[in-house]
Design an enzyme around this catalytic site. Sequence first.
Site, short mmCIF file in Angstrom:
data_model
loop_
_atom_site.label_atom_id
_atom_site.label_comp_id
_atom_site.label_asym_id
_atom_site.label_seq_id
_atom_site.Cartn_x
_atom_site.Cartn_y
_atom_site.Cartn_z
N SER A 161 0.83 -1.20 0.00
CA SER A 161 0.00 0.00 0.00
C SER A 161 0.88 1.26 0.00
CB SER A 161 -0.96 -0.04 1.19
OG SER A 161 -1.97 0.93 1.06
N ASP B 134 -9.56 -5.32 -4.62
CA ASP B 134 -9.10 -4.23 -3.75
C ASP B 134 -9.97 -3.00 -3.96
OD1 ASP B 134 -7.64 -2.27 -2.36
OD2 ASP B 134 -5.73 -3.19 -2.86
N HIS C 13 -7.62 -5.46 0.04
CA HIS C 13 -6.49 -4.62 0.48
C HIS C 13 -5.90 -5.16 1.77
CE1 HIS C 13 -4.18 -1.00 -0.25
NE2 HIS C 13 -4.19 -0.78 1.06
#
Length: 284
Positions: free
Chosen positions: A108, A233, A261
């Site tokens: 991320s 995601d 995610h």
Amino acid sequence: MTLRAPANGIELAYDTFGSPEGRPLLLIMGLAAQMIHWDEEFCELLADRGHHVIRFDNRDVGESTHLHEAGTPSFDGRAPYLVEDMADDAAGLLDALGLESAHVAGASMGGMITQALAVRHPHRVRSLTSIMSTPSPQAAPPTEAAMAALMAPPASDRETAVEQALKTWKVIGSPGYPFDAERTARLAGLSYDRAHDPAGVARQLAAIMASPDRAPGLKELSVPALVLHGEEDQLVPVSGGIATADAIPGAKLITYPGMGHDLPRPLWPELVSMISDHTAAAER
């Protein structure tokens, strides 16, 4: 045991797994996430595959330096620091550990930091693994549900922080895998105990939003690159992984159905295998 090292004018908390003689692998976590979100078991699996694993708290989370004097950002396009500054933190940690270079994997925002590290300090990165990340927010805007979860008011106590984490990860987690409520609650509680600093998280978010598109710099890289992304995601849609792979010459893109995610436990053996094969090939 948590250790501390000076890096880029601040102090970073870190720990390690595996033999110091192994392939050095620096793990960088995402927005608001502390180093403990790289599970010890996941790190041990990587160590078993020949890595000397280093995980650390980014600035403004966990036990690393919190820039309290910077206050809460106004999200007006300016930020107290950028993703590039956080990449310089990572380079400073390598300096402190006496490592000229390392394999680097980031998830991320950690993937953004990894990308910036490779662009700014290409000689420090033996291989790059970018997980559920993007060269810029514009390449992968979150869904409305994910943005609402991200922008929820900060918790004011431990119990609320745990409840909020459970709600958030039910939204942005992996719909194709069982939701691990026990792990989510445990990590949320431990994160609260280590450091609860909503203003610090806001400063990290401001850094993401204010940082320039990394794609132009990524196009100049010659580093072996692996891009991993979940097809479900909602926070950083798969378009971010595609944009990352498209930008880096020769990058390998792998997407996972049902993955959102997060890093679902049933995928750990696959993810560890992909990262390990990638770093081993880069060494050759």
